[in-house]
Design a protein around this motif. Structure first.
Motif, PDB file in Angstrom:
ATOM      1  N   LEU A  44       3.359 -62.556  -4.505  1.00 38.43           N
ATOM      2  CA  LEU A  44       2.686 -62.470  -3.218  1.00 38.43           C
ATOM      3  C   LEU A  44       1.571 -61.442  -3.352  1.00 38.43           C
ATOM      4  N   ALA A  45       0.344 -61.945  -3.461  1.00 39.69           N
ATOM      5  CA  ALA A  45      -0.798 -61.085  -3.751  1.00 39.69           C
ATOM      6  C   ALA A  45      -1.959 -61.383  -2.814  1.00 39.69           C
ATOM      7  N   SER A  46      -1.671 -61.575  -1.549  1.00 43.79           N
ATOM      8  CA  SER A  46      -2.723 -61.868  -0.579  1.00 43.79           C
ATOM      9  C   SER A  46      -3.589 -60.629  -0.321  1.00 43.79           C
ATOM     10  N   ASP A  47      -4.809 -60.880   0.172  1.00 43.27           N
ATOM     11  CA  ASP A  47      -5.724 -59.823   0.587  1.00 43.27           C
ATOM     12  C   ASP A  47      -5.976 -58.796  -0.513  1.00 43.27           C
ATOM     13  N   ASN A  48      -6.394 -59.307  -1.671  1.00 44.36           N
ATOM     14  CA  ASN A  48      -6.868 -58.481  -2.769  1.00 44.36           C
ATOM     15  C   ASN A  48      -8.279 -58.939  -3.125  1.00 44.36           C
ATOM     16  N   LYS A  49      -8.697 -58.683  -4.355  1.00 47.38           N
ATOM     17  CA  LYS A  49     -10.028 -59.092  -4.801  1.00 47.38           C
ATOM     18  C   LYS A  49      -9.935 -59.984  -6.042  1.00 47.38           C
ATOM     19  N   ILE A  50      -8.846 -60.734  -6.132  1.00 44.65           N
ATOM     20  CA  ILE A  50      -8.593 -61.593  -7.292  1.00 44.65           C
ATOM     21  C   ILE A  50      -9.556 -62.774  -7.272  1.00 44.65           C
ATOM     22  N   THR A  51     -10.172 -63.049  -8.417  1.00 44.32           N
ATOM     23  CA  THR A  51     -11.104 -64.186  -8.507  1.00 44.32           C
ATOM     24  C   THR A  51     -10.597 -65.283  -9.429  1.00 44.32           C
ATOM     25  N   SER A  52      -9.710 -64.952 -10.375  1.00 50.24           N
ATOM     26  CA  SER A  52      -9.200 -65.953 -11.320  1.00 50.24           C
ATOM     27  C   SER A  52      -7.686 -65.864 -11.420  1.00 50.24           C
ATOM     28  N   ILE A  53      -7.043 -67.041 -11.349  1.00 53.54           N
ATOM     29  CA  ILE A  53      -5.581 -67.080 -11.525  1.00 53.54           C
ATOM     30  C   ILE A  53      -5.212 -67.826 -12.805  1.00 53.54           C
ATOM     31  N   ALA A  54      -6.180 -68.040 -13.686  1.00 57.16           N
ATOM     32  CA  ALA A  54      -5.916 -68.736 -14.950  1.00 57.16           C
ATOM     33  C   ALA A  54      -4.777 -68.094 -15.751  1.00 57.16           C
ATOM     34  N   PRO A  55      -4.606 -66.754 -15.740  1.00 54.78           N
ATOM     35  CA  PRO A  55      -3.513 -66.159 -16.514  1.00 54.78           C
ATOM     36  C   PRO A  55      -2.118 -66.579 -16.046  1.00 54.78           C
ATOM     37  N   LEU A  56      -2.006 -67.153 -14.859  1.00 57.87           N
ATOM     38  CA  LEU A  56      -0.696 -67.534 -14.324  1.00 57.87           C
ATOM     39  C   LEU A  56      -0.275 -68.939 -14.734  1.00 57.87           C
ATOM     40  N   ALA A  57      -1.151 -69.667 -15.423  1.00 59.29           N
ATOM     41  CA  ALA A  57      -0.961 -71.105 -15.631  1.00 59.29           C
ATOM     42  C   ALA A  57       0.365 -71.461 -16.297  1.00 59.29           C
ATOM     43  N   LYS A  58       0.866 -70.622 -17.188  1.00 61.47           N
ATOM     44  CA  LYS A  58       2.072 -70.970 -17.940  1.00 61.47           C
ATOM     45  C   LYS A  58       3.346 -70.352 -17.370  1.00 61.47           C
ATOM     46  N   LEU A  59       3.241 -69.704 -16.217  1.00 62.81           N
ATOM     47  CA  LEU A  59       4.411 -69.076 -15.612  1.00 62.81           C
ATOM     48  C   LEU A  59       5.150 -70.067 -14.718  1.00 62.81           C
ATOM     49  N   ASN A  60       6.444 -69.865 -14.571  1.00 59.32           N
ATOM     50  CA  ASN A  60       7.273 -70.745 -13.742  1.00 59.32           C
ATOM     51  C   ASN A  60       7.349 -70.211 -12.311  1.00 59.32           C
ATOM     52  N   ILE A  61       6.199 -70.098 -11.681  1.00 59.33           N
ATOM     53  CA  ILE A  61       6.144 -69.520 -10.337  1.00 59.33           C
ATOM     54  C   ILE A  61       6.560 -70.553  -9.297  1.00 59.33           C
ATOM     55  N   GLU A  62       7.381 -70.115  -8.356  1.00 59.44           N
ATOM     56  CA  GLU A  62       7.851 -70.977  -7.273  1.00 59.44           C
ATOM     57  C   GLU A  62       7.156 -70.661  -5.950  1.00 59.44           C
ATOM     58  N   TRP A  63       6.797 -69.413  -5.749  1.00 60.79           N
ATOM     59  CA  TRP A  63       6.173 -68.976  -4.497  1.00 60.79           C
ATOM     60  C   TRP A  63       4.926 -68.170  -4.859  1.00 60.79           C
ATOM     61  N   LEU A  64       3.751 -68.668  -4.424  1.00 61.50           N
ATOM     62  CA  LEU A  64       2.494 -68.033  -4.804  1.00 61.50           C
ATOM     63  C   LEU A  64       1.650 -67.791  -3.561  1.00 61.50           C
ATOM     64  N   VAL A  77      -2.981 -73.812 -11.290  1.00 57.34           N
ATOM     65  CA  VAL A  77      -1.631 -74.000 -10.764  1.00 57.34           C
ATOM     66  C   VAL A  77      -1.151 -75.437 -10.914  1.00 57.34           C
ATOM     67  N   SER A  78      -2.020 -76.346 -11.344  1.00 52.92           N
ATOM     68  CA  SER A  78      -1.597 -77.746 -11.489  1.00 52.92           C
ATOM     69  C   SER A  78      -0.466 -77.896 -12.490  1.00 52.92           C
ATOM     70  N   SER A  79      -0.321 -76.932 -13.416  1.00 54.57           N
ATOM     71  CA  SER A  79       0.747 -76.982 -14.414  1.00 54.57           C
ATOM     72  C   SER A  79       2.032 -76.314 -13.948  1.00 54.57           C
TER      73      SER A  79
END
Length: 588
Positions: A44-64, A77-79
């Motif tokens: 849960l990383a709302s209201d930050n200054k994040i521009t790229s989430i590519a590093p998360l692509a291989k994680l098994n995230i359920e709630w983003l 996140v398609s993966s």
């Protein structure tokens, strides 16, 4: 850690077992260092200054949670096939990302709301072998039959699809299978034979919907409905290797791997409707010497009796040439559900196995036969250490040294010794062996202890291809250990990794650390974990992604705190794994 003006998230990236990270209302821009937090399920990383989430692509995230960030592209996140909840600002997204969000909404992901189901969206997910099928129109359920948009499903299953507008028919074909289905007709044609469907395909708001079970069975897959997850799983009959790598079993398509509700540490846990398949393995090396199957049975019965469970009489059976014992019993779970159990214990060459089936229904003939088939498919798998010892353990020390040196020379190592004759090459490595031996220690002597990784010391003689070092290397601010290490890895990379302008930046004496460099005309950044004065070789995973187009990859083997690193192509790695049983790290 909400609302703390945090700019750098990297200090928490070393918490590898962390599952939930809440960092909303901060000043975070770069989340690249989270790429190896493989246990992370909720971010849960709302209201930050994040521009790229590519590093998360291989994680098994359920709630983003990403709302309130200047993100334009979320296609990474398609993966994420386990994603259940996604919060994101749609207005700032580019066209592909907006399309992806729309398809997520129609495919069982709750987008910007608490649950996936709405008045117009079923909330049903469909998975083909653990990969989510993304629909433009949500699945529907008609009298217990799930219908899905035909094209995404057929294409995921490998069919070539044609739509005939005149007859309102779908024709789908792939090797060995042809299907014809017509809108509003319960008769379909499968490989030339007419079959009757429980529910006819139909047009819903311009999308042709087809019964998923019929399509899956025509593809030789089993369709399983999970009420708890509101999901349909499509699986073939298959062989599964346990995460421990110590055994495998064959299961039918209706068995789906799940996360157990309880906190018991199963080696394998699968569900099939009301039935559960559970397996445990215990290494003999971790149990007292002389422990027998009789001892194992007695210990099991004692543990059952302590919770007032009286098992049936034990019967002796054989499971894949292993002696085994089988018993049954009933018990009530913590939530009051009553289960019937059939449990089998077996003694392998290196391990004891315990595998059982449980059901809230009576275990009838069909379940018993299914369990028996699975049980008889159980195969004990040997570790790389065990395989290596069986193949090389009988060799005398010098024989083992020369066997390894000759093998790797044939594979292209030791190029600097090309001018040496076979005898000269052997003499060189006999001398290397003498230098490696201690007064009371020879890593190649298997008479008392077998060292499966001893041949890495032979490979270490090839300084142009191999990095073999103690990772306790006085890593710290100002010591430039990472900058030096990247240069050394570049030297052994066979031209695949040639960074320039390497900069090692420390935010404090205890990190976080950031390494930047130029590679193929692009500025790259990697984020080592702070590990006191040890080198984090896990950064090789990030480097491997950067060089994947070269055909080469870094591989490593850990020997306590010493690490072996070299660069191989896929066929070389596969050959060494099969011939020499080196346990290459799976995380690199």
């Amino acid at each position: 850690m909400n609302n703390n003006q945090i700019r750098d998230i990297c200090p928490v990236a070393g918490l590898y077992k962390l599952k939930r990270l809440v960092v909303s209302d901060n000043q975070i821009e770069d989340i690249g260092c989270l790429s190896r937090m493989n246990s992370l399920t909720d971010l849960l990383a709302s209201d930050n200054k994040i521009t790229s989430i590519a590093p998360l692509a291989k994680l098994n995230i359920e709630w983003l949670g990403l709302e309130g960030n200047p993100i334009e592209d979320i296609t990474a996140v398609s993966s994420m096939n386990k994603l259940k909840h996604l919060y994101v600002d749609g207005s700032a997204l580019n066209a592909p990302s907006k399309s992806l969000v729309s398809r997520f909404e129609q495919s069982g992901v709750a987008v910007n709301r608490g649950q996936a189901e709405t008045d117009t969206i079923s909330g049903v997910s469909v998975f083909v072998q653990d990969v989510r099928v993304l629909f433009e129109r949500a699945p529907i359920i008609d009298d217990g039959t799930t219908l899905v948009q035909f094209r995404p499903l057929f294409e995921k299953l490998g069919f070539a699809v044609k739509w005939d507008e005149d007859t309102r028919s779908i024709r789908a074909e792939k090797a060995g299978t042809s299907l014809i289905m017509q809108a509003d007709h319960t008769e379909a044609v499968l490989n030339g034979d007419t079959v009757t469907l429980e529910v006819a395909p139909r047009n819903v708001d311009g999308s042709m919907m087809v019964p998923v079970r019929f399509v899956s069975e025509a593809s030789h897959l089993e369709a399983t409905w999970d009420q708890r997850a509101k999901a349909v799983y499509l699986w073939p009959d298959r062989t599964i290797t346990a995460p421990s790598g110590l055994f495998s079993i064959k299961v039918g398509g209706k068995w789906v791997a799940k996360s157990p509700v309880s906190k018991i540490n199963y080696d394998l846990y699968m569900e099939n409707g009301s039935k559960v398949l559970m397996a445990f393995v215990e290494r003999k090396a971790d149990i007292e010497d002389g422990f027998t199957l009789d001892d194992y049975e007695a210990a099991l019965k004692e543990s059952l009796e302590k919770v007032n469970i009286k098992p049936s009489e034990t019967k002796s059976i054989t499971v894949d040439h292993m002696n085994a014992r089988q018993l049954s019993y009933s018990m009530e779970s913590a939530n009051g559900a009553k289960y019937e159990y059939v449990l089998t214990i077996a003694e392998g060459q290196y391990n004891f196995f315990r595998m059982g089936v449980a059901s809230t229904d009576a275990i009838g003939t069909e379940t018993e036969q299914d369990y028996e088939n699975i049980l008889q498919s159980l195969k004990e798998l040997k570790t790389t250490d065990q395989l290596s010892e069986e193949k090389f353990g009988a060799l005398k020390p010098v024989e083992r040294v020369l066997d390894a040196a000759r093998y790797y020379r044939e594979l292209g190592f030791f190029a600097g010794d090309q001018s040496l004759s076979g005898q000269q090459f052997d003499d060189k490595f006999k001398k290397v062996h003498e230098e490696l031996k201690g007064e009371n220690w020879d890593p190649f002597d298997s008479s008392e202890y077998y060292d499966s990784l001893a041949e890495l010391y032979i490979l270490g003689e090839d300084k142009k291809r191999v990095w073999l070092k103690d990772t306790e290397a006085d890593v710290g601010e100002g010591n430039e250990i990472y900058a030096r290490t990247l240069k050394q890895w570049s030297d052994i990379s066979r031209g695949a990794f040639q960074p320039t302008e390497i900069q090692e930046n420390w935010k404090s004496k205890e990190g976080p650390v950031e390494i930047s460099f130029m590679l193929n005309g692009k500025k790259r950044t990697i984020h080592p974990q702070y590990m006191n004065d040890f080198i984090d070789v896990g950064i090789l995973a990030e480097i491997n992604e950067m060089i994947q187009d070269s055909g080469y990859q870094f591989v490593c083997v850990e020997i306590d705190q010493t690490v072996f690193v070299t660069v191989l192509n896929a066929s070389e790695k596969d050959k060494i794994s099969k011939d020499r049983f080196l346990p290459f790290s799976e995380n690199i």
